[in-house]
Design an enzyme around this catalytic site. Sequence first.
Site, short mmCIF file in Angstrom:
data_model
loop_
_atom_site.label_atom_id
_atom_site.label_comp_id
_atom_site.label_asym_id
_atom_site.label_seq_id
_atom_site.Cartn_x
_atom_site.Cartn_y
_atom_site.Cartn_z
N TYR A 1 2.87 -0.35 -1.15
CA TYR A 1 3.47 -1.62 -1.54
C TYR A 1 3.39 -1.90 -3.04
CZ TYR A 1 3.09 -2.51 3.48
OH TYR A 1 3.19 -2.42 4.84
N THR A 2 2.42 -1.33 -3.72
CA THR A 2 2.22 -1.64 -5.14
C THR A 2 2.93 -0.63 -6.04
OG1 THR A 2 0.17 -0.38 -5.23
CG2 THR A 2 -0.01 -2.71 -4.68
#
Length: 769
Positions: free
Chosen positions: A121-122
């Site tokens: 997600y990052t």
Amino acid sequence: MENRENLVEIPIEEEVKQAYIDYAMSVIVGRAIPDVRDGLKPVQRRILYSMYEMGLLPDKPFKKSARIVGETLGKYHPHGDQAVYEALVRMAQDFTMRYPLIIGQGNFGSIDGDPAAQMRYTEAKLSPLAVEMLTDIDKDTVDFQPNFDDTLMEPEVLPSKFPNLLCNGTSGIAVGLATSIPPHNLTEVGNALVKLAQNPQISVDEIMEILKGPDFPTGGVIENFAQVKEIYKTGRGIIKVKGKAHVEKVQGGRERIVITEIPYQVNKAELIKKIADNVRNGKIKEISDIRDETDKEGIRIVVELKRDAKGEEVLKKLYKYTPLEKGFPVNLVVLIDKEPKLVDIKTLLREFIKHRLEVILRRSKYFLKKVQDRLHIVEGLLKAINFIDDIIERIRRSKDASEARNYLMEEFGLSEKQAQAVLDLRLQRLTSLEREKLLEEEKELREKIEYYKKLVASEGERIKVFIEETEELVKKYGDKRRTFIGGVKEVKEGSITVAVLQDGSIIPVEELPLEKAPVVNILRVPFTEGLFLVSNRGRVYWIAGSQALQGSKVSLKSREEKIVGAFIREKFGNRLLLATKKGYVKKIPLAEFEYKAQGMPIIKLTEGDEVVSIASSVDETHILLFTKKGRVARFSVREVPPSTPGARGVQGIKLEKNDETSGLRIWNGEPYLLVITAKGRVKKISHEEIPKTNRGVKGTEVSGTKDTLVDLIPIKEEVELLITTKNGKAFYDKINQKDIPLSTKKSIPRTRWKLEDDEIIKVVIKKSE
């Protein structure tokens, strides 16, 4: 039968020992301890280099963290993906890194201890300062080594224009070894580097006029600058950091406490929980409510107080019972030439300068070769243009490029590279304007060659470049200090009188409290220096002068161990003399000493022997080594050879049966000696009563009584003494030699101090000591 010709038999204890050493060094070098040059552990270095290869520069788009982790794992770091991701996350957290090396996008955790989102997600890319660390890596500035499967090459260290180790700090635990280096302010670090580069002889004190101490990303307050100074001299210690808080008045006459900064590495949520726990268990009764009002503007924890509660008093309790005040352990352990070493702050700065000068040297050699190669080509082109018509004609008649190249080399004396450059020449370069451009380029290249030759030949020139680059870095990225450090001015000139007790306690006193005993010494200790304490078991302990401000105590190794002497290094000379109970003396250079609060052995003692006395060593003086039965040996300090901490020393006096050494004093030409016995008797004798002899003799009997000889003090005019007794009493006495009649060594001393029947003098201290 099994073929054993190729088997080597090794004792299992040797193999286990070697295997453990190999494992320990692998963890130290390959995982936990940073390199002093770039301040990075291998996993951090590999992440940054992978991102650099991926082109994740500050002005480029972000890429998924999972992609970065995969690239790092696949190419350079074949370990767990979570370990790599955690290292990446830490380099992006602005509450962990004073100057983050990675720009993160997405949830990268919080100061409340919330974990980062999963790597899928990052996203991330390099920060500008990370690019400064990688700049010039493609210019042969650092060594490369094969990766884990020998298919790629990775840097052993980064060029690191940015002094990452000091600016961002580090921590790590290896096998039997740990490191903990606090972060610092880039402006201060840069200015200190410039100062040290200009004057390598400056002291740690001078460095710390610029580099005042840690600068944590979360701010906070360090109240004791002297404490920081001593720690940075020794490389080890604990720095107390307080959160920043203030008291506000609210309606109804109440007060409340507002916390705006917390100590480094303190979990904010845990801090609030700890405050609440102390309210519940009754330790802090004055608090009515706690609110966390933290937002994007910064930390704000509001502690509401009950009516009539005093904010300052409650704040003291918060510091005492919660992590609002926390000790940050400092252990300046780094890898220097792949070996772990404990160093001081000056060494960290000096090693970084050394690294950068090496990078500048290698970069200069790289550019010098590039420029020389280009000049070689330009010279060939200029030579060819002068005969361009003949060359074109011959090239047209050549069968192939090889024949044309050989013609150019033979006819015009061109090298193969020059000949190839002529063949590659475009027709538009044959104009007179292009010829002028080549002539101009030739001139510029020659100037650059002179410049790079000067850099290669002169370290002074490289230092100038280092200073320019560092000043430019500070100008571009420097910022204001976040952590407040108090007491800087007061510490420079401050000092404190302390009493050193036998149990290792350091008690600050203006005048010695007489109920405190037994006292070993009384000293005026500058805050910026420290004390060495010597024990009867032959160990020396170090304690910072700043620690004496609130009183302190060294941790002795056993109940039988006690302190027998103390001194300030800066006022003591270069060597220490020790006397043992069995008549041995030892001279040891203070350079052998380490600043260790846990102590280090400085003499090898046989069974039943112990250190009884210490003194400063000056070769031109004499040693007075005296026994309890009143015998004295007087010999030159030169007769005692300097030795290492592991040595026993040499025999100073030959003891009679049932006798033992009482102490030693240094005679420096004083005309008289005071003979002091355990029952409070004193007499004055001439120094001539004790003839100079060689060491190792029985000595001269001087006490004139069966009473125990406690001390033998050289005196010229007047001396002030502190007397302590076995029962714990203590008193001062100022003695003028004119008030005491001259006696002989056989005379019976007169009573000066009336003692109880069961009381005897134990320690005599010259106040000047």
